[in-house]
Scaffold this motif. Sequence first.
Motif, PDB file in Angstrom:
ATOM      1  N   HIS A  26       0.828  -1.197   0.000  1.00  0.00           N
ATOM      2  CA  HIS A  26       0.000   0.000   0.000  1.00  0.00           C
ATOM      3  C   HIS A  26       0.871   1.260   0.000  1.00  0.00           C
ATOM      4  O   HIS A  26       1.784   1.402   0.823  1.00  0.00           O
ATOM      5  N   GLY A  27       0.581   2.157  -0.935  1.00  0.00           N
ATOM      6  CA  GLY A  27       1.283   3.432  -0.973  1.00  0.00           C
ATOM      7  C   GLY A  27       2.639   3.403  -1.653  1.00  0.00           C
ATOM      8  O   GLY A  27       3.266   4.439  -1.838  1.00  0.00           O
ATOM      9  N   VAL A  28       3.122   2.206  -2.019  1.00  0.00           N
ATOM     10  CA  VAL A  28       4.440   2.104  -2.668  1.00  0.00           C
ATOM     11  C   VAL A  28       4.249   2.097  -4.181  1.00  0.00           C
ATOM     12  O   VAL A  28       3.374   1.411  -4.706  1.00  0.00           O
ATOM     13  N   LYS A  29       5.089   2.867  -4.872  1.00  0.00           N
ATOM     14  CA  LYS A  29       4.982   2.941  -6.328  1.00  0.00           C
ATOM     15  C   LYS A  29       6.334   2.705  -6.977  1.00  0.00           C
ATOM     16  O   LYS A  29       7.370   3.033  -6.406  1.00  0.00           O
ATOM     17  N   LEU A  30       6.299   2.116  -8.160  1.00  0.00           N
ATOM     18  CA  LEU A  30       7.518   1.971  -8.942  1.00  0.00           C
ATOM     19  C   LEU A  30       7.996   3.350  -9.366  1.00  0.00           C
ATOM     20  O   LEU A  30       7.193   4.262  -9.608  1.00  0.00           O
ATOM     21  N   ARG A  31       9.322   3.499  -9.477  1.00  0.00           N
ATOM     22  CA  ARG A  31       9.900   4.814  -9.728  1.00  0.00           C
ATOM     23  C   ARG A  31      10.089   5.060 -11.219  1.00  0.00           C
ATOM     24  O   ARG A  31       9.903   4.190 -12.064  1.00  0.00           O
ATOM     25  N   GLY A  32      10.517   6.287 -11.492  1.00  0.00           N
ATOM     26  CA  GLY A  32      10.938   6.653 -12.843  1.00  0.00           C
ATOM     27  C   GLY A  32       9.840   6.650 -13.882  1.00  0.00           C
ATOM     28  O   GLY A  32      10.105   6.611 -15.075  1.00  0.00           O
ATOM     29  N   GLY A  33       8.556   6.643 -13.449  1.00  0.00           N
ATOM     30  CA  GLY A  33       7.445   6.652 -14.391  1.00  0.00           C
ATOM     31  C   GLY A  33       6.885   5.271 -14.701  1.00  0.00           C
ATOM     32  O   GLY A  33       5.893   5.161 -15.429  1.00  0.00           O
ATOM     33  N   GLN A  34       7.507   4.203 -14.135  1.00  0.00           N
ATOM     34  CA  GLN A  34       7.034   2.857 -14.439  1.00  0.00           C
ATOM     35  C   GLN A  34       5.622   2.616 -13.913  1.00  0.00           C
ATOM     36  O   GLN A  34       4.813   1.946 -14.557  1.00  0.00           O
ATOM     37  N   HIS A  35       5.310   3.170 -12.741  1.00  0.00           N
ATOM     38  CA  HIS A  35       3.972   2.983 -12.172  1.00  0.00           C
ATOM     39  C   HIS A  35       2.926   3.631 -13.080  1.00  0.00           C
ATOM     40  O   HIS A  35       1.862   3.057 -13.337  1.00  0.00           O
ATOM     41  N   GLN A  36       3.239   4.828 -13.567  1.00  0.00           N
ATOM     42  CA  GLN A  36       2.305   5.530 -14.445  1.00  0.00           C
ATOM     43  C   GLN A  36       2.115   4.789 -15.772  1.00  0.00           C
ATOM     44  O   GLN A  36       1.025   4.800 -16.352  1.00  0.00           O
ATOM     45  N   ALA A  37       3.173   4.113 -16.236  1.00  0.00           N
ATOM     46  CA  ALA A  37       3.069   3.333 -17.469  1.00  0.00           C
ATOM     47  C   ALA A  37       2.115   2.147 -17.283  1.00  0.00           C
ATOM     48  O   ALA A  37       1.354   1.800 -18.189  1.00  0.00           O
ATOM     49  N   ILE A  38       2.145   1.535 -16.094  1.00  0.00           N
ATOM     50  CA  ILE A  38       1.209   0.439 -15.805  1.00  0.00           C
ATOM     51  C   ILE A  38      -0.218   0.981 -15.758  1.00  0.00           C
ATOM     52  O   ILE A  38      -1.157   0.369 -16.280  1.00  0.00           O
ATOM     53  N   GLU A  39      -0.388   2.133 -15.122  1.00  0.00           N
ATOM     54  CA  GLU A  39      -1.726   2.744 -15.040  1.00  0.00           C
ATOM     55  C   GLU A  39      -2.268   3.050 -16.430  1.00  0.00           C
ATOM     56  O   GLU A  39      -3.458   2.860 -16.704  1.00  0.00           O
ATOM     57  N   SER A  40      -1.396   3.503 -17.315  1.00  0.00           N
ATOM     58  CA  SER A  40      -1.821   3.776 -18.687  1.00  0.00           C
ATOM     59  C   SER A  40      -2.228   2.480 -19.384  1.00  0.00           C
ATOM     60  O   SER A  40      -3.232   2.430 -20.102  1.00  0.00           O
ATOM     61  N   LYS A  41      -1.461   1.434 -19.163  1.00  0.00           N
ATOM     62  CA  LYS A  41      -1.780   0.115 -19.735  1.00  0.00           C
ATOM     63  C   LYS A  41      -3.150  -0.368 -19.259  1.00  0.00           C
ATOM     64  O   LYS A  41      -3.942  -0.908 -20.041  1.00  0.00           O
ATOM     65  N   ILE A  50      19.897  12.964  -9.151  1.00  0.00           N
ATOM     66  CA  ILE A  50      19.413  11.607  -8.869  1.00  0.00           C
ATOM     67  C   ILE A  50      18.049  11.353  -9.512  1.00  0.00           C
ATOM     68  O   ILE A  50      17.735  10.223  -9.874  1.00  0.00           O
ATOM     69  N   ASP A  51      17.258  12.402  -9.693  1.00  0.00           N
ATOM     70  CA  ASP A  51      15.980  12.238 -10.379  1.00  0.00           C
ATOM     71  C   ASP A  51      16.216  11.860 -11.843  1.00  0.00           C
ATOM     72  O   ASP A  51      15.561  10.973 -12.393  1.00  0.00           O
ATOM     73  N   TYR A  52      17.184  12.521 -12.461  1.00  0.00           N
ATOM     74  CA  TYR A  52      17.518  12.204 -13.857  1.00  0.00           C
ATOM     75  C   TYR A  52      18.061  10.780 -13.964  1.00  0.00           C
ATOM     76  O   TYR A  52      17.692  10.024 -14.861  1.00  0.00           O
ATOM     77  N   LEU A  53      18.929  10.396 -13.029  1.00  0.00           N
ATOM     78  CA  LEU A  53      19.528   9.058 -13.084  1.00  0.00           C
ATOM     79  C   LEU A  53      18.487   7.974 -12.841  1.00  0.00           C
ATOM     80  O   LEU A  53      18.595   6.867 -13.380  1.00  0.00           O
ATOM     81  N   GLU A  54      17.475   8.274 -12.025  1.00  0.00           N
ATOM     82  CA  GLU A  54      16.389   7.314 -11.806  1.00  0.00           C
ATOM     83  C   GLU A  54      15.648   7.054 -13.116  1.00  0.00           C
ATOM     84  O   GLU A  54      15.298   5.918 -13.450  1.00  0.00           O
ATOM     85  N   GLN A  55      15.427   8.115 -13.884  1.00  0.00           N
ATOM     86  CA  GLN A  55      14.777   7.961 -15.182  1.00  0.00           C
ATOM     87  C   GLN A  55      15.702   7.267 -16.180  1.00  0.00           C
ATOM     88  O   GLN A  55      15.268   6.472 -17.011  1.00  0.00           O
ATOM     89  N   LEU A  56      16.995   7.586 -16.075  1.00  0.00           N
ATOM     90  CA  LEU A  56      17.977   7.027 -17.008  1.00  0.00           C
ATOM     91  C   LEU A  56      18.043   5.509 -16.910  1.00  0.00           C
ATOM     92  O   LEU A  56      18.246   4.819 -17.913  1.00  0.00           O
ATOM     93  N   LYS A  57      17.866   4.957 -15.695  1.00  0.00           N
ATOM     94  CA  LYS A  57      17.890   3.502 -15.528  1.00  0.00           C
ATOM     95  C   LYS A  57      16.900   2.838 -16.473  1.00  0.00           C
ATOM     96  O   LYS A  57      17.209   1.846 -17.123  1.00  0.00           O
ATOM     97  N   TYR A  58      15.679   3.389 -16.511  1.00  0.00           N
ATOM     98  CA  TYR A  58      14.644   2.784 -17.340  1.00  0.00           C
ATOM     99  C   TYR A  58      14.911   3.027 -18.816  1.00  0.00           C
ATOM    100  O   TYR A  58      14.624   2.175 -19.661  1.00  0.00           O
ATOM    101  N   ALA A  59      15.461   4.195 -19.140  1.00  0.00           N
ATOM    102  CA  ALA A  59      15.743   4.505 -20.540  1.00  0.00           C
ATOM    103  C   ALA A  59      16.798   3.559 -21.103  1.00  0.00           C
ATOM    104  O   ALA A  59      16.633   3.011 -22.198  1.00  0.00           O
ATOM    105  N   VAL A  60      17.890   3.329 -20.361  1.00  0.00           N
ATOM    106  CA  VAL A  60      18.955   2.477 -20.890  1.00  0.00           C
ATOM    107  C   VAL A  60      18.550   1.002 -20.875  1.00  0.00           C
ATOM    108  O   VAL A  60      19.098   0.210 -21.646  1.00  0.00           O
ATOM    109  N   SER A  61      17.586   0.629 -20.025  1.00  0.00           N
ATOM    110  CA  SER A  61      17.176  -0.780 -19.992  1.00  0.00           C
ATOM    111  C   SER A  61      16.548  -1.197 -21.311  1.00  0.00           C
ATOM    112  O   SER A  61      16.493  -2.376 -21.636  1.00  0.00           O
TER     113      SER A  61
END
Length: 776
Positions: A318-333, A711-722
């Motif tokens: 409860h209340g925990v979300k995936l970082r870097g926009g991944q949670h929002q991507a699931i919500e969009s799905k 660190i906010d940019y690097l959090e997003q970068l993890k998902y981009a490079v994956s």
Amino acid sequence: MKTRKELRKLKSILKKVKQKEEEVSKLSDKQLAALTSQFKRRYQEGETLDDLLPEAFAAMAVADERILGKHPYDVQIMAGIALHLGFLAEMSTGEGKTLSATMPLYLNALTGKSCVLVTTNEYLAIRDGKEMGEVYEFMGLSCSYPPANADEEDNEKRKIRYSADIIYSTNTGLGFDYLFNNLVKKADDRFLCDLYYVIIDEADAVLLDMAIMPLVISGVPRVQSNLYALCDFFVTALVQDIDYIEEEQAVWLTPKGVEFAENFFGIPNFYGKEYFEINRHVTLALRAHVLLKRNKDYVVTDENEVELVDAGTGRLMHGVKLRGGQHQAIESKEKVEITQEFRTVASITYQNLFLMFEKMAGMSGTILDAKDELFDTYHKKVVRIPTNRPVIRDDRKDLYYKNAQTQFWSAVAKVLEVHKTGQPVLIVLNSVQDTDLFSKLLLQENVPHNVLNANNAFWEAEIISGAGQLNAVTVATSMAGRGTDIKLGEGVRELGGLAVIGVGRMDNTRNERQARGRSGRQGDPGFSQYFVSLEDDVVNSEDNEKLEKIIDGKRRITKHRLKKIINGAQKIKTEYSEISRKQAVQYDEVLKRQRSFIYEARDGLLDGGTLAETQLIEIARRNIHEFVKENDCSDRSVLTRYILDNVSYTIDEGLTTLRLDDKEAIERYLVSRVRRGLGSQRMKFQDRDKYEQFIREATLKALDDGWVELIDYLEQLKYAVSGRASAQRNIIYEYQNEAYESYLDNEKTVKRNIIRNILLSEVSINKKGNLNVIYP
């Protein structure tokens, strides 16, 4: 076994402890408690903790017996010695890890530094802190544990809790407190103790299973992206093995998929820096559709909210979300309302958190299997502590099935067979969904039972403690009630003890050993058996069509082949988890040095450090040199904009007469404007200390703002490079390269903002003498 040498050492020290115990046991309570101050004095006079160990352990063993009514077994004392020496100790379930920890915690607290015991949930931290706290207090040491209302705890209360000699905490609580402690704006607001000595209970769960995801603190919301829906639509048009490839829990676009993306979005280079956001959102959407499964990795609640499922416990997070926009991507799905995405303001992995302690040790019932990874990551050796009594539990051979229907009904039949005798049964499954399904099957057979799926550790501990009573049937996920002993009820020993039925191959053998170990504690009888099938979640074959034919009975398979497929899938899953943890460490390694530098700089500022005017001028000079080198200063409007944005809100005559073809003259002019600006700000302060406070706070703000951006940019970068994990692309190498470049850019930004904050802020002192600053 390789631990024989270590065991010989532990037994040798144990012998010394037992000899001292004969003397200590003759002391009165008052004399026993007085030993603590004597030990402290001797330590301060030069004796080492190793010198004091035999007497200190003996004193604590006697105190444990007098206050708690529990005298440590020899193997518990050996475990305590191992923990003091920095080992990771494997102790079978029911061997008394909690009591073992009292001795090394007491010994190390004699230094005057706080010692921490970390465990997996608040229930265990509060339970053990309360119970063991009695013996520490008897011996003259203070003990603290998490409050029941942790959300209401302010920094002053945290400061009191972390000032105790011995601190019981949770891994998440300690991790977040470390991050919050490094976000405070005033020195007096810091509350965390020095990271001296830590014992990690359930060490395999904390150091391995929970170590894949970093701890993250979110801050201000970011501007909401409009790319989620578009990228979600795009990935639904992709074809597996043509446009994208999925392999070992990773997914990436093929060259054909990249070309499709460039045509779809009308861009020339999908991996170009200027198209970073499109790249990131496509990767997030692809991961959401391919890797993250509904009702396994997350659920959609009745309120149309996406909630994550903890893979280790099966509980909803409860209340925990995936970082870097991944949670929002699931919500969009899932076509639910997209929640706000927040910036990451602080982050750390458990690996790097615990490696910061001067001394670290751990204990668990199942840790030897991962000894190589633990040594590689934490530089720690694992030692297996012998059991107090021989283990007589009957671990029966696994039973293998082609499909889940036969597997589940066979397990139900076994439960019914055992239950008829009155022998208690604990059924362990992988997920909440599986516990619900098995519960329904038992209800069809009119079998009364309890269901535990790790939703509430407090009441689960009460129920799991009764799982060994006559006629008890308990259905649970693997983590439910962990840390609480199952004691046999009256007459149960004669019936054969506790029966553990495992349904489903687990992600690793550690979890299965943990489940088996719920039975047979302290020489009790019992048995365990696993029922597994090709439809278990862990089984993931590349040839799904062939697998489906076997499951449906259309294709024959030998028992040997069946066993090989299922166990091979578990091995692959274990290896993938290890790779994921190593990758998490590699990602965080990039931030480790920078985080250390930033936090050290913050502490220096909070403790009264400041920048002298000569240092400020030098920083400004470098800023100006970079600006002049990178911009066309022949355009007077460019200079005007730079001055208004960075130096002063006024333009003087000097700018109108400045020769724009002389770069050195431009630099001299801008530096002179900085000197005047500093002088002007300084004149606003009659009190030199207040001026230095202003410089400190302005510098701290620039440092913090830059760190958050990085660190906010690097959090997003993890998902981009994956999403670049195609042939000839090393994602860790690419991440490290881009992270280093962003760090250099960020360093320039911080230095620019230090000068900007000092020169352009509106400063005043109120009637109470407090500093008021409005930053640009």
